[in-house]
Design a protein around this motif. Sequence first.
Motif, PDB file in Angstrom:
ATOM      1  N   UNK A  58      20.562  18.504 -26.382  1.00 20.03           N
ATOM      2  CA  UNK A  58      19.919  18.462 -25.064  1.00 20.03           C
ATOM      3  C   UNK A  58      20.525  19.516 -24.128  1.00 20.03           C
ATOM      4  N   UNK A  77      14.292  19.189 -25.251  1.00 22.62           N
ATOM      5  CA  UNK A  77      13.620  18.085 -25.958  1.00 22.62           C
ATOM      6  C   UNK A  77      13.760  18.251 -27.474  1.00 22.62           C
ATOM      7  N   UNK A  80      17.521  17.801 -28.659  1.00 21.96           N
ATOM      8  CA  UNK A  80      18.069  16.437 -28.777  1.00 21.96           C
ATOM      9  C   UNK A  80      17.410  15.683 -29.932  1.00 21.96           C
ATOM     10  N   UNK A  81      16.133  15.919 -30.167  1.00 23.46           N
ATOM     11  CA  UNK A  81      15.473  15.288 -31.322  1.00 23.46           C
ATOM     12  C   UNK A  81      16.073  15.812 -32.628  1.00 23.46           C
TER      13      UNK A  81
ATOM     14  N   UNK B   2      17.584  10.791 -23.317  1.00 21.40           N
ATOM     15  CA  UNK B   2      17.535  12.258 -23.190  1.00 21.40           C
ATOM     16  C   UNK B   2      16.115  12.787 -23.390  1.00 21.40           C
ATOM     17  N   UNK B   3      15.365  12.099 -24.267  1.00 24.65           N
ATOM     18  CA  UNK B   3      13.971  12.507 -24.493  1.00 24.65           C
ATOM     19  C   UNK B   3      13.167  12.314 -23.215  1.00 24.65           C
ATOM     20  N   UNK B   6      14.097  14.981 -20.796  1.00 25.92           N
ATOM     21  CA  UNK B   6      13.482  16.262 -21.195  1.00 25.92           C
ATOM     22  C   UNK B   6      12.007  16.305 -20.804  1.00 25.92           C
ATOM     23  N   UNK B   7      11.312  15.209 -21.107  1.00 26.03           N
ATOM     24  CA  UNK B   7       9.882  15.167 -20.775  1.00 26.03           C
ATOM     25  C   UNK B   7       9.663  15.252 -19.258  1.00 26.03           C
ATOM     26  N   UNK B  10      10.061  18.865 -18.263  1.00 22.71           N
ATOM     27  CA  UNK B  10       8.871  19.641 -18.652  1.00 22.71           C
ATOM     28  C   UNK B  10       7.728  19.366 -17.672  1.00 22.71           C
TER      29      UNK B  10
END
Lengths: 179, 268
Positions: A58, A77, A80-81, B2-3, B6-7, B10
Amino acid sequence: MSARSIVRLTFVVFVALLVQSTVMLPLRFDGAHPDLLWLLPITAALLAGPQTGAIVGFWAGLAFDLVLPTPFGLSALVGCLLGYSVGAATAAVDKRAVWLKPVAALMGSVAADMLFAVLGAVLGQQQMVQIDFLSLFSVIAVSSIILVLPVNRLMRWAVTSEAHRRSLVSAQPAESGLW
Amino acid sequence: MLVVVSLSIISLDLNGRTHSLTSGVKSVANGAFSPLREGVVDVLNPIGNFLSGALHYGSLKAENEKLQATVGAFRAEKAERNFENTQLSQVMALQNLPFLQSLPTVTAQTQDENSSNFTVTITIDKGRADGVDVGMPVIGAGGLIGQVIQSFHYTSVVRLITDGQSRVGVTFGNGYTGIVDGQGPAAAMTADLVPPHTSLKAGEIMYTSSLDAASFPPGIPVATVKTFHTGAGASQESITVVAQADLNQLAYVDVVQWEPEPSPVNAP
């Protein structure tokens, strides 16, 4: 994660960003250049597990997003995935296996680039799937296999230095007990 | 977690109202990072140039001689064209159209090309501090090379006309119009929205038009026709084009300080 590890990780991400934008960008083969970004979460995940992999992915992604023309947050994104996936997929694998790092670097980097392109296209950047994927994957695959070892070395210094020290300290009484 | 973060980032970046926030963060980061990066490049470049020069001495010498001959030819051509340019400027002024040579330009040096493997862009060493802003056309050796898409304090990002997101309104021949579409680095550009069986010839030059909501000033050479044909029952002619500018020579470029005019507000 200790404060020292965070400082070291920040340093490693910064060095990787600097090397990427000064050394890797001019190294262009058939229009594509090597990408150090994905190797950071991959090596962190191999060394310290999926959670650390995700965190490193991340923050490294966010740092790289600052200098990329692609949507801000997209690398974070995918990073981190990627970190979490590599850590989870290799949890049951012997980390001393010689093949692990090159295979994880190759498969992880190619998968990350594919995901990056598809998500970018979903977000309206159709040009991201209008590239020569064969060239890109070839360059990324070869460069990742070559670069994973030095990056892993840096990441080990940043992530596992304290754990190693602790394991050495805890191992000493047991060894002395033999005597 | 964290996802989700991140989204959210964005979303902030893609939302027109909050884009300035992420753009500001990127601008500050680029302002701080660029000098450092330039410092490292300044150290590494002489080493790379020395090794490259030593390896390609013969071809460099031949290329230098060829370039000197080309410069001589251009000098002669420039002298011949001075008079024609003066007349053309006067005609364009009468028609109230901006003539490229009367527009101010900022010469910039290219810092790097394609910072991402997924976009066809260059980063130049001029930014808002030098009067470079988003939307301004960028020209190189021979014609249009792209448009500024991100402008930071000291640097800017230019999307090249070969990028898949690039669209340039063009005019050619006997007043025909079309759109030159970038298809990414791996494919040839196309000219779209050209009626079937339009009279064309290979090598014909397409110039920016004052249509397309005037995204570019008119008259900049964009591309030359490479192949063309009309398929049976096609609603438009299939045309492939090549950039008029030499996209392999982007060390120095000119940013034209021209911004699209705001569209008129409709009266209630």
